[in-house]
Design a protein around this motif. Structure first.
Motif, short mmCIF file in Angstrom:
data_model
loop_
_atom_site.label_atom_id
_atom_site.label_comp_id
_atom_site.label_asym_id
_atom_site.label_seq_id
_atom_site.Cartn_x
_atom_site.Cartn_y
_atom_site.Cartn_z
N PRO A 406 0.80 -1.24 0.00
CA PRO A 406 0.00 0.00 0.00
C PRO A 406 0.83 1.28 0.00
O PRO A 406 0.54 2.21 -0.76
N PHE A 407 1.87 1.35 0.84
CA PHE A 407 2.63 2.60 0.95
C PHE A 407 3.42 2.90 -0.32
O PHE A 407 3.30 3.98 -0.90
N ARG A 408 4.23 1.92 -0.76
CA ARG A 408 5.04 2.14 -1.96
C ARG A 408 4.16 2.27 -3.20
O ARG A 408 4.48 3.02 -4.13
N GLY A 409 3.06 1.52 -3.23
CA GLY A 409 2.14 1.65 -4.35
C GLY A 409 1.54 3.03 -4.45
O GLY A 409 1.42 3.61 -5.54
N ALA A 410 1.17 3.60 -3.30
CA ALA A 410 0.62 4.96 -3.28
C ALA A 410 1.68 5.97 -3.70
O ALA A 410 1.38 6.94 -4.42
N LEU A 411 2.92 5.77 -3.26
CA LEU A 411 4.00 6.68 -3.67
C LEU A 411 4.23 6.60 -5.18
O LEU A 411 4.46 7.63 -5.83
N ALA A 412 4.18 5.39 -5.73
CA ALA A 412 4.37 5.24 -7.18
C ALA A 412 3.26 5.96 -7.94
O ALA A 412 3.51 6.60 -8.98
N TRP A 413 2.05 5.85 -7.45
CA TRP A 413 0.91 6.53 -8.07
C TRP A 413 1.11 8.04 -8.02
O TRP A 413 0.93 8.75 -9.02
N LEU A 414 1.50 8.55 -6.84
CA LEU A 414 1.73 9.99 -6.68
C LEU A 414 2.86 10.46 -7.59
O LEU A 414 2.75 11.52 -8.24
#
Length: 429
Positions: A406-414
């Motif tokens: 969740p955390f790294r995925g959200a950062l990648a999206w951002l």
């Protein structure tokens, strides 16, 4: 102490990387298994995005996931190589030699032993033996294909800008890939025209060829008609009921004797399994070369071999056709195998796989989109326009979060959104 189970997964697409990541987290972390992923590329990309890389409306460098980094973070090993042969008796793979970039010499074939083999090799476009297609047509089957096609398109665009010549592109295949690629190409040309090259818009001659009676045969007729109308509004020449009988350097020949001239010819029709599967002796294969598996995803003649995704012909109880060759099906099969593998490894029965149709989505760049929700998604329903396009994008983000967390995925999206905000919406170099 028992030796760890040697699990080898061949293919780093949606199914392969999902299984490698899941089994690495569950079994590789504690040493219960030695999980190895084999792929001929160093990076994973989400296959439904390949047409955007080819058109230049998305940058692959922003979307590639390093398989080496993913392996390190999720307790599995990565081996660069291409499957050449499988010795089922010895339970050993032969990985084809490859020319290491910059090394100047081909490396020798290598062997890799396994206790359990999971094949997730994906699929290729099917030219049905049509003369000239292999020699004269581009495909969009993997990232190298997409990048090669983009380079050709870029060269043709530059040539068209320097001369009075038209930019003639023809796409064979009216399924989701062909329809979405046609829309992305039109979108890319419209964006480039806004940078002071307005004449390019008038030079584009884009043709979409489909042998069947309508586009998007897997969707309801209303979606097919709406997609055809949207493409027509974009000045795409849509030809349905047009069977291609040959391809040459100048274009396509049709069964009715007609011709479609094109400088760039793209084949996005049909699905067939990779040719290497035909070299695995003693296994059942479908008419299109897929490995026939039971509802446990195991090969019908070898329980030590699993096959997932497009390379597998998996039955659907009560249905005439096998599980469809889609990203949705590949993801469901991968998650099912990860969930039930350990119980099977310990001697239990492998739970049967049941495909759940959660609907389908098609997005025509920024122009339009449609979706049908299966009965397992909010009880069914329909999407169109912006909501369908957003749902299409969310499928990829969900896949990204599943792999990165969740955390790294959200950062990648951002990070991707920020790059879109500061950079041009289409590849200009």
């Amino acid at each position: 102490m028992a030796e760890p189970t040697r699990i080898v997964i061949v293919g780093g697409g949606i199914a392969g990387i999902t299984v490698a990541t899941g089994l690495g987290r569950r079994l590789g972390r504690n040493g219960a298994a030695q999980v190895t992923l084999v792929d001929r590329a160093l990076s994973h990309v989400w296959k439904p995005m390949l047409h955007t890389f080819a058109a230049g409306t998305a940058l692959p460098d922003r979307q590639k996931l390093s398989l080496l980094a993913q392996a390190k973070a999720n307790h599995f090993r990565f081996r660069l190589g291409s499957l050449q042969a499988v010795d089922r008796a010895a339970r050993q793979l032969t990985l084809a030699p490859f020319d290491a970039e910059g090394a100047g010499a081909a490396l020798a074939p290598t062997q890799l032993g396994y206790d359990v083999l999971i094949l997730a090799l994906g699929s290729r476009a099917n030219d049905f033996g049509t003369p000239g297609v292999a020699e004269h047509c581009a495909t969009i089957d993997d990232l190298s294909d997409a990048e090669a096609l983009h380079r050709r398109l870029r060269g043709q665009v530059l040539a068209a800008l320097r001369s009075e010549a038209s930019l003639r592109i023809a796409i064979v295949g009216g399924g989701a890939t062909g329809v979405e690629f046609a829309a992305e190409l039109k979108h890319a040309v419209d964006v480039i025209a806004g940078y002071g090259t307005g004449a390019l818009r008038e030079k584009l001659r884009l043709t979409l060829i489909e042998s069947g009676p309508r586009l998007l045969a897997a969707f309801p007729d209303r979606v097919s008609r709406a997609a055809a109308a949207t493409l027509a509004d974009l000045a795409v020449d849509v030809r349905t009921g047009a069977l291609v009988t040959g391809a040459d350097a100048a274009g396509f020949t049709l069964k009715d004797g007609g011709r479609i001239e094109a400088d760039i010819k793209v084949w996005a029709a049909g699905v067939r399994a990779p040719a290497v599967l035909a070299r695995i002796e003693g296994l059942d294969r479908s008419r299109t070369g897929q490995l026939v598996v039971g509802d446990t995803l195991q090969a019908t003649r070898d329980p030590a071999i699993f096959a997932l995704g497009d390379c597998a012909a998996c039955p659907q109880p009560g249905a005439e056709h096998p599980v469809p060759a889609t990203a949705q099906a590949a993801h469901q099969q991968a998650r099912h195998l990860v969930r039930h593998f350990e119980a099977w490894r310990r001697g239990g029965a492998m739970a049967p796989f049941r495909y759940r149709d959660k609907g389908a989505l098609v997005s025509l760049a920024d122009y339009n989109g449609w979706g049908t929700l299966g009965r397992y998604t909010f009880g069914g329903g329909r999407l169109r326009g912006l909501f369908a396009r957003l749902a299409h994008d969310l499928l990829y983000r969900r896949h990204q979060v599943g792999l990165l967390g969740p955390f790294r995925g959200a950062l990648a999206w951002l990070a991707d959104d920020l790059a879109h905000a500061v950079g041009p919406p289409v590849r200009l170099d």
